[in-house]
Design an enzyme around this catalytic site. Structure first.
Site, PDB file in Angstrom:
ATOM      1  N   LYS A  91       0.815  -1.225   0.000  1.00 55.37           N
ATOM      2  CA  LYS A  91       0.000   0.000   0.000  1.00 55.37           C
ATOM      3  C   LYS A  91       0.844   1.269   0.000  1.00 55.37           C
ATOM      4  CE  LYS A  91      -2.967  -0.853   3.482  1.00 55.37           C
ATOM      5  NZ  LYS A  91      -4.210  -0.797   4.267  1.00 55.37           N
ATOM      6  N   GLU A  95       2.408  -0.512  16.824  1.00 58.63           N
ATOM      7  CA  GLU A  95       2.124  -1.426  15.704  1.00 58.63           C
ATOM      8  C   GLU A  95       2.670  -2.830  15.979  1.00 58.63           C
ATOM      9  OE1 GLU A  95       0.336  -1.369  13.009  1.00 58.63           O
ATOM     10  OE2 GLU A  95      -0.138   0.736  12.659  1.00 58.63           O
TER      11      GLU A  95
END
Length: 351
Positions: free
Chosen positions: A123, A165
């Site tokens: 992405k 994350e």
């Protein structure tokens, strides 16, 4: 490819590289980057830019593309190199995907967050109409070069931001990674993820943590690179956080907003009976140990409702809510009631 190497070494044409580097990284490492290309007799152009969430726009992409055009890049043999954090990698990835329909690019992450997140997957994108990553595509880099020595120069808060994350992957997929964060979190913050000799108690926690985080991320992303399947465990922490992060810019960093989302979803999992009180508390204690925020005044009940409505629009009419069902295990749920969400929110705010 030996044939390519032979062609390059036999060619009279000088090697050329176009590099986009974040302006802060340029101040710290720009001279080393220039020295590297000069020693290897490479003709290069370095474009230093402010790459932040506030500047993450199509204007910056077009700025890069104007410079690429001026440099006369050969899209077959001259990849664009992006050196910086996640925003830089996202912007350059989008610019490369647009230039002559697709120009190869290389990611060099310089923050912990980009090291374990933006460097992996396909992405790229920019913010649009005050919405996070509203414009973008799926164009994987030809390579990601990972070097943890960059991380030693970033502030402690940025290390904590990246740990958000990593914790996401631990809670969704890997109890061993959760234990590493719980037991070595402060050490990783103190040493800024550098491998240090003489700390037998910690072994090489930095290497183990980053390797497992990247491997678990790849396990999730690789079979579903174009997101054809919308049931994604990696969306944990990303249901409420995009709305929150953009609403309170620049007060929250990405990993911090993700962690606030994960903290709320931990309460949702507890309210549903998926986590017992001890597991919930272990998760929250781990978050605090990683110096991550577990609540923010901007995360109102109205914002949560708005974010979940937005989620439905882009996930086939289902919430597809990843929730922990234990430490290191998770499932995706479509049947969490409004009553359960409100009860979880009230408990979260109370605590």
């Amino acid at each position: 490819d030996p044939q390519q190497i032979e062609l390059i070494t036999a060619s009279k044409r000088k090697l050329r590289r176009f590099i986009v580097i974040d302006e802060v990284v340029n101040k710290l490492y720009g001279s080393k980057v220039r020295e590297y290309f000069e020693e290897n007799n490479v003709q290069y152009k370095i474009l230093s830019l402010p790459t932040t969430e506030e500047t993450k726009s199509m204007d910056l992409v077009l700025n890069i593309l104007q410079e690429v055009q001026n440099f006369s890049l050969d899209r077959r043999t001259e990849p664009i190199i992006a050196i910086g954090g996640g925003v830089c990698l996202d912007i350059v990835g989008l610019a490369a995907s647009l230039y002559r329909r697709r120009t190869p690019y290389i990611r060099v992450p310089t923050t912990l967050l980009s090291y374990v997140d933006a460097s992996v997957g396909a992405k790229n994108g920019v913010n649009f109409l005050q919405c996070k990553n509203k414009l973008g595509g799926y164009t994987p880099p030809v390579a990601s070069f990972l070097d943890r020595s960059f991380i030693q120069s970033i502030p402690r808060r940025h290390i904590s931001n990246g740990l958000g994350e990593i914790l996401k992957m631990a809670l969704m997929k890997h109890k061993g990674l959760f234990d590493l964060l719980k037991n070595h979190g402060k050490y990783l913050l103190d040493t800024k993820f550098q491998s240090c000799n003489g700390f037998a108690d910690h072994r090489d926690a930095a290497l183990q943590t980053t390797r497992i985080a990247i491997e678990t991320m790849l396990e999730e992303l690789a079979p579903n690179l174009w997101e054809d399947d919308l049931d994604r465990l990696v969306d944990f922490g990303h249901l409420i956080s995009p709305e929150l992060e953009m609403r309170v810019l620049p007060s929250l960093m990405h990993g911090e907003a993700v962690n606030i989302d994960m903290a709320f979803m931990t309460y949702v999992a507890h309210a549903r009976g998926l986590l017992d009180a001890d597991e919930k508390e272990q998760i929250l204690q781990c978050m605090r140990g990683l110096e991550l925020p577990v609540w923010h005044s901007g995360c109102s009940w109205a914002l949560i409702q708005r974010a979940l409505r937005e989620r439905l629009k882009h996930s086939g009419g289902q919430p597809r809510m990843p929730l922990p069902t234990g430490l290191g295990v998770a499932e995706i749920f479509n049947d969490t009631s409004e009553e359960t969400l409100q009860k979880a929110y009230e408990l979260w705010v109370r605590d």
